[in-house]
Enzyme design. Structure first.
Site, PDB file in Angstrom:
ATOM      1  N   ASP A  18       0.831  -1.207   0.000  1.00  0.00           N
ATOM      2  CA  ASP A  18       0.000   0.000   0.000  1.00  0.00           C
ATOM      3  C   ASP A  18       0.865   1.255   0.000  1.00  0.00           C
ATOM      4  O   ASP A  18       1.963   1.262   0.543  1.00  0.00           O
ATOM      5  CB  ASP A  18      -0.916  -0.034   1.244  1.00  0.00           C
ATOM      6  CG  ASP A  18      -2.056   0.955   1.135  1.00  0.00           C
ATOM      7  OD1 ASP A  18      -2.317   1.468   0.025  1.00  0.00           O
ATOM      8  OD2 ASP A  18      -2.691   1.239   2.172  1.00  0.00           O
ATOM      9  N   GLY A  21       0.085   5.410  -4.430  1.00  0.00           N
ATOM     10  CA  GLY A  21      -0.510   6.696  -4.820  1.00  0.00           C
ATOM     11  C   GLY A  21       0.080   7.842  -4.022  1.00  0.00           C
ATOM     12  O   GLY A  21       0.472   8.876  -4.583  1.00  0.00           O
ATOM     13  N   TRP A  23       2.935   7.922  -2.460  1.00  0.00           N
ATOM     14  CA  TRP A  23       4.355   8.087  -2.797  1.00  0.00           C
ATOM     15  C   TRP A  23       4.496   8.928  -4.076  1.00  0.00           C
ATOM     16  O   TRP A  23       5.329   9.836  -4.152  1.00  0.00           O
ATOM     17  CB  TRP A  23       5.002   6.703  -2.984  1.00  0.00           C
ATOM     18  CG  TRP A  23       6.475   6.766  -3.247  1.00  0.00           C
ATOM     19  CD1 TRP A  23       7.470   6.853  -2.311  1.00  0.00           C
ATOM     20  CD2 TRP A  23       7.104   6.765  -4.529  1.00  0.00           C
ATOM     21  NE1 TRP A  23       8.689   6.899  -2.931  1.00  0.00           N
ATOM     22  CE2 TRP A  23       8.498   6.837  -4.300  1.00  0.00           C
ATOM     23  CE3 TRP A  23       6.650   6.693  -5.842  1.00  0.00           C
ATOM     24  CZ2 TRP A  23       9.428   6.858  -5.335  1.00  0.00           C
ATOM     25  CZ3 TRP A  23       7.569   6.715  -6.876  1.00  0.00           C
ATOM     26  CH2 TRP A  23       8.950   6.794  -6.619  1.00  0.00           C
ATOM     27  N   ARG A  31      -0.533   8.922  -9.976  1.00  0.00           N
ATOM     28  CA  ARG A  31      -0.580   7.691  -9.194  1.00  0.00           C
ATOM     29  C   ARG A  31       0.105   6.512  -9.914  1.00  0.00           C
ATOM     30  O   ARG A  31       0.756   5.678  -9.298  1.00  0.00           O
ATOM     31  CB  ARG A  31      -2.036   7.296  -8.903  1.00  0.00           C
ATOM     32  CG  ARG A  31      -2.800   8.317  -8.090  1.00  0.00           C
ATOM     33  CD  ARG A  31      -4.247   7.893  -7.935  1.00  0.00           C
ATOM     34  NE  ARG A  31      -4.331   6.544  -7.385  1.00  0.00           N
ATOM     35  CZ  ARG A  31      -4.190   6.255  -6.093  1.00  0.00           C
ATOM     36  NH1 ARG A  31      -3.972   7.214  -5.228  1.00  0.00           N
ATOM     37  NH2 ARG A  31      -4.281   5.020  -5.675  1.00  0.00           N
ATOM     38  N   HIS A  35       2.737   3.130  -9.020  1.00  0.00           N
ATOM     39  CA  HIS A  35       2.598   1.698  -9.308  1.00  0.00           C
ATOM     40  C   HIS A  35       3.830   1.168 -10.058  1.00  0.00           C
ATOM     41  O   HIS A  35       4.318   0.083  -9.762  1.00  0.00           O
ATOM     42  CB  HIS A  35       1.337   1.426 -10.136  1.00  0.00           C
ATOM     43  CG  HIS A  35       0.078   1.806  -9.416  1.00  0.00           C
ATOM     44  ND1 HIS A  35      -0.131   1.490  -8.095  1.00  0.00           N
ATOM     45  CD2 HIS A  35      -1.032   2.480  -9.823  1.00  0.00           C
ATOM     46  CE1 HIS A  35      -1.318   1.959  -7.714  1.00  0.00           C
ATOM     47  NE2 HIS A  35      -1.877   2.566  -8.736  1.00  0.00           N
ATOM     48  N   THR A  64     -10.666  -7.063  -5.734  1.00  0.00           N
ATOM     49  CA  THR A  64     -11.905  -6.927  -6.521  1.00  0.00           C
ATOM     50  C   THR A  64     -12.425  -5.482  -6.419  1.00  0.00           C
ATOM     51  O   THR A  64     -13.031  -4.972  -7.349  1.00  0.00           O
ATOM     52  CB  THR A  64     -12.996  -7.913  -6.037  1.00  0.00           C
ATOM     53  OG1 THR A  64     -12.990  -7.930  -4.618  1.00  0.00           O
ATOM     54  CG2 THR A  64     -12.745  -9.311  -6.510  1.00  0.00           C
ATOM     55  N   GLU A  65     -12.115  -4.823  -5.303  1.00  0.00           N
ATOM     56  CA  GLU A  65     -12.556  -3.428  -5.119  1.00  0.00           C
ATOM     57  C   GLU A  65     -11.749  -2.456  -6.002  1.00  0.00           C
ATOM     58  O   GLU A  65     -12.210  -1.352  -6.279  1.00  0.00           O
ATOM     59  CB  GLU A  65     -12.414  -2.999  -3.649  1.00  0.00           C
ATOM     60  CG  GLU A  65     -13.434  -3.628  -2.704  1.00  0.00           C
ATOM     61  CD  GLU A  65     -13.081  -5.043  -2.262  1.00  0.00           C
ATOM     62  OE1 GLU A  65     -11.909  -5.461  -2.434  1.00  0.00           O
ATOM     63  OE2 GLU A  65     -13.979  -5.751  -1.764  1.00  0.00           O
ATOM     64  N   ARG A  69     -11.481   1.983  -9.252  1.00  0.00           N
ATOM     65  CA  ARG A  69     -10.541   3.105  -9.435  1.00  0.00           C
ATOM     66  C   ARG A  69     -10.712   3.719 -10.825  1.00  0.00           C
ATOM     67  O   ARG A  69     -11.306   3.106 -11.705  1.00  0.00           O
ATOM     68  CB  ARG A  69      -9.109   2.604  -9.246  1.00  0.00           C
ATOM     69  CG  ARG A  69      -8.875   2.219  -7.817  1.00  0.00           C
ATOM     70  CD  ARG A  69      -7.427   1.991  -7.534  1.00  0.00           C
ATOM     71  NE  ARG A  69      -7.257   1.780  -6.107  1.00  0.00           N
ATOM     72  CZ  ARG A  69      -6.102   1.875  -5.467  1.00  0.00           C
ATOM     73  NH1 ARG A  69      -4.999   2.167  -6.125  1.00  0.00           N
ATOM     74  NH2 ARG A  69      -6.048   1.686  -4.179  1.00  0.00           N
ATOM     75  N   LEU A 129      11.047 -20.778  -3.945  1.00  0.00           N
ATOM     76  CA  LEU A 129       9.971 -19.904  -3.450  1.00  0.00           C
ATOM     77  C   LEU A 129       8.713 -20.024  -4.310  1.00  0.00           C
ATOM     78  O   LEU A 129       8.789 -20.029  -5.538  1.00  0.00           O
ATOM     79  CB  LEU A 129      10.464 -18.444  -3.488  1.00  0.00           C
ATOM     80  CG  LEU A 129       9.421 -17.361  -3.178  1.00  0.00           C
ATOM     81  CD1 LEU A 129       9.086 -17.337  -1.691  1.00  0.00           C
ATOM     82  CD2 LEU A 129       9.903 -15.980  -3.633  1.00  0.00           C
ATOM     83  N   SER A 194      -8.303  -4.942   4.883  1.00  0.00           N
ATOM     84  CA  SER A 194      -8.857  -4.673   3.553  1.00  0.00           C
ATOM     85  C   SER A 194      -9.247  -5.930   2.770  1.00  0.00           C
ATOM     86  O   SER A 194      -8.843  -6.088   1.613  1.00  0.00           O
ATOM     87  CB  SER A 194      -7.887  -3.815   2.732  1.00  0.00           C
ATOM     88  OG  SER A 194      -7.644  -2.608   3.385  1.00  0.00           O
TER      89      SER A 194
HETATM   90  C1  FPP Z   1      -1.680   0.087  -3.405  1.00  0.00           C
HETATM   91  O1  FPP Z   1      -1.274   1.426  -3.410  1.00  0.00           O
HETATM   92  C2  FPP Z   1      -1.182  -0.705  -4.527  1.00  0.00           C
HETATM   93  C3  FPP Z   1      -1.942  -1.367  -5.445  1.00  0.00           C
HETATM   94  C4  FPP Z   1      -3.403  -1.336  -5.433  1.00  0.00           C
HETATM   95  C5  FPP Z   1      -1.373  -2.146  -6.539  1.00  0.00           C
HETATM   96  C6  FPP Z   1      -0.064  -2.836  -6.310  1.00  0.00           C
HETATM   97  C7  FPP Z   1       0.545  -3.109  -7.621  1.00  0.00           C
HETATM   98  C8  FPP Z   1       1.856  -3.050  -7.930  1.00  0.00           C
HETATM   99  C9  FPP Z   1       2.905  -2.777  -6.943  1.00  0.00           C
HETATM  100  C10 FPP Z   1       2.303  -3.219  -9.327  1.00  0.00           C
HETATM  101  C11 FPP Z   1       2.109  -4.531  -9.992  1.00  0.00           C
HETATM  102  C12 FPP Z   1       2.359  -5.736  -9.183  1.00  0.00           C
HETATM  103  C13 FPP Z   1       2.948  -6.873  -9.616  1.00  0.00           C
HETATM  104  C14 FPP Z   1       2.886  -8.082  -8.758  1.00  0.00           C
HETATM  105  C15 FPP Z   1       3.628  -7.001 -10.899  1.00  0.00           C
HETATM  106  P1  FPP Z   1      -2.395   2.530  -3.513  1.00  0.00           P
HETATM  107  O2  FPP Z   1      -2.585   2.862  -4.942  1.00  0.00           O
HETATM  108  O3  FPP Z   1      -3.610   2.077  -2.808  1.00  0.00           O
HETATM  109  O4  FPP Z   1      -1.725   3.735  -2.750  1.00  0.00           O
HETATM  110  P2  FPP Z   1      -2.464   4.888  -1.897  1.00  0.00           P
HETATM  111  O5  FPP Z   1      -3.147   4.199  -0.753  1.00  0.00           O
HETATM  112  O6  FPP Z   1      -1.322   5.756  -1.467  1.00  0.00           O
HETATM  113  O7  FPP Z   1      -3.399   5.587  -2.815  1.00  0.00           O
END
Ligand code: FPP
Length: 245
Positions: A18, A21, A23, A31, A35, A64-65, A69, A129, A194
Site C-alpha cells: 500500500d 498513490g 508516494w 498515481r 505503481h 476486486t474493489e 478506481r 519460493l 482490507s
Molecule cells: C496500493 O497502493 C497498490 C496497489 C493497489 C497495486 C499494487 C501493484 C503493484 C505494486 C504493481 C504490480 C504488481 C505486480 C505483482 C507485478 P495505492 O494505490 O492504494 O496507494 P495509496 O493508498 O497511497 O493511494
C-alpha cells in the site's frame, strides 16, 4: 546484533502493498508513477524472500474493489501486470521460483489470464519460493465462492451437510494447498486488513510499517522478519505451556 534466525523463518509471508498513490503524490507525479515504482519493490521482496529460502510469498496485487478506481489507473495496473510477468518469467525460472495466483482469475482481462497462465505453466516444476499473486482477489468473494462450491456438492448429494467441516472448507478456497501465512505485512501506515485472506490469517502475526510500498526494500523485509521472530506465538495456549514445549 539483530540478526535473522534461519531456524525460525516464517514459512509464508503475505504483503498488502500500500501507498503507491501517496508516494507518487509526494514526488509530484501521477498515481501510475507510484505503481510503476512499486514493481521495483516487488522485485526486491521476491529476491529477498528467495535468498532467505522463504517457502511462500503472497502479494496483494489487485483486489476486486480496485476495479472502482479511475479507468486509466486500472488499465495501467493491468498493463503493468502483463508486462512485468512477461519480463520477469525468465528470472523466475532461473531462480527456481514457482508462480501461483489466487482470486477470481477467470474474470480478469483475457490478456492478463493468458500471460499469467503461461508463466504459471513455465514455472510449475520449480521447487524454490512459491510466489502467489492475489489478483482480482477479495476474501469475502473467496469465502462465498467456497460456500457455493460446497452447496452444489451438498445439493448433488456428493456430501452430507453434517460432514461439512474446516478441512472441506479449506479445500474449496483458492488458497488450497498453500499454508496459512505466518506473517502479514502492510505498508503505508494503514492498520487494516482490507478484505485480504480473512480465513487464512486467524493466527497470523501482523506487522505494520509506515514505509510506502515503493520505498520498501529487502532490509525492510528483514526487519519485519526479525520483529516476527521476537514474538511469542501462543495459538490460544498460555505462555508457560509454550515455553515447556
Ligand atoms: C496500493 O497502493 C497498490 C496497489 C493497489 C497495486 C499494487 C501493484 C503493484 C505494486 C504493481 C504490480 C504488481 C505486480 C505483482 C507485478 P495505492 O494505490 O492504494 O496507494 P495509496 O493508498 O497511497 O493511494
Amino acid at each position: 546484533m539483530n540478526q535473522i534466525d534461519k531456524n525460525k523463518l516464517p514459512n509464508h509471508i503475505a504483503i498488502i502493498m500500500d501507498g503507491n498513490g501517496r508516494w507518487a503524490k509526494e514526488h509530484g507525479k501521477q498515481r501510475t508513477f507510484g505503481h510503476r515504482n512499486g514493481v521495483i519493490s516487488v522485485r526486491e521482496v521476491v529476491e529477498g524472500a528467495a535468498e532467505l529460502q522463504i517457502k511462500y510469498l503472497t502479494l496483494y496485487a489487485f483486489s476486486t474493489e480496485n476495479w472502482n478506481r479511475p479507468k486509466l489507473e486500472v488499465n495501467t495496473l493491468m498493463t503493468l501486470l502483463v508486462s512485468t510477468i512477461n519480463k520477469e518469467t525468465k528470472t523466475l525460472i532461473k531462480n527456481n521460483v514457482r508462480l501461483l495466483a489466487i482470486g477470481d482469475i477467470e474474470n480478469l482481462p483475457s490478456k492478463v489470464q493468458k500471460e499469467l497462465k503461461g508463466a504459471i505453466d513455465k514455472t510449475a516444476k520449480n521447487t524454490g519460493l512459491a510466489l502467489v499473486l492475489a489478483l482480482n482477489y477479495s476474501a469475502r468473494w473467496e469465502i462465498i465462492n467456497a460456500l457455493k462450491k460446497i452447496s452444489v456438492k451438498v445439493e448433488n448429494q456428493e456430501i452430507a451437510a453434517k460432514n461439512v467441516d474446516e478441512n472441506l472448507f479449506i479445500e474449496n478456497l483458492t488458497t488450497f494447498n498453500i499454508p496459512d501465512p505466518e506473517l502479514l505485512i502492510r505498508t503505508s501506515g494503514e492498520y487494516r486488513i482490507s478484505n485480504f485472506l480473512l480465513w487464512q490469517i486467524a493466527y497470523t502475526e501482523l506487522y505494520f510499517t509506515n514505509k510506502l510500498w515503493p520505498e520498501f526494500r529487502k532490509d525492510d523485509l528483514k526487519e519485519a522478519i526479525i520483529n516476527f521472530q521476537n514474538r511469542e506465538r501462543r495459538f490460544g495456549k498460555t505462555s508457560e505451556q509454550i515455553q515447556t514445549i
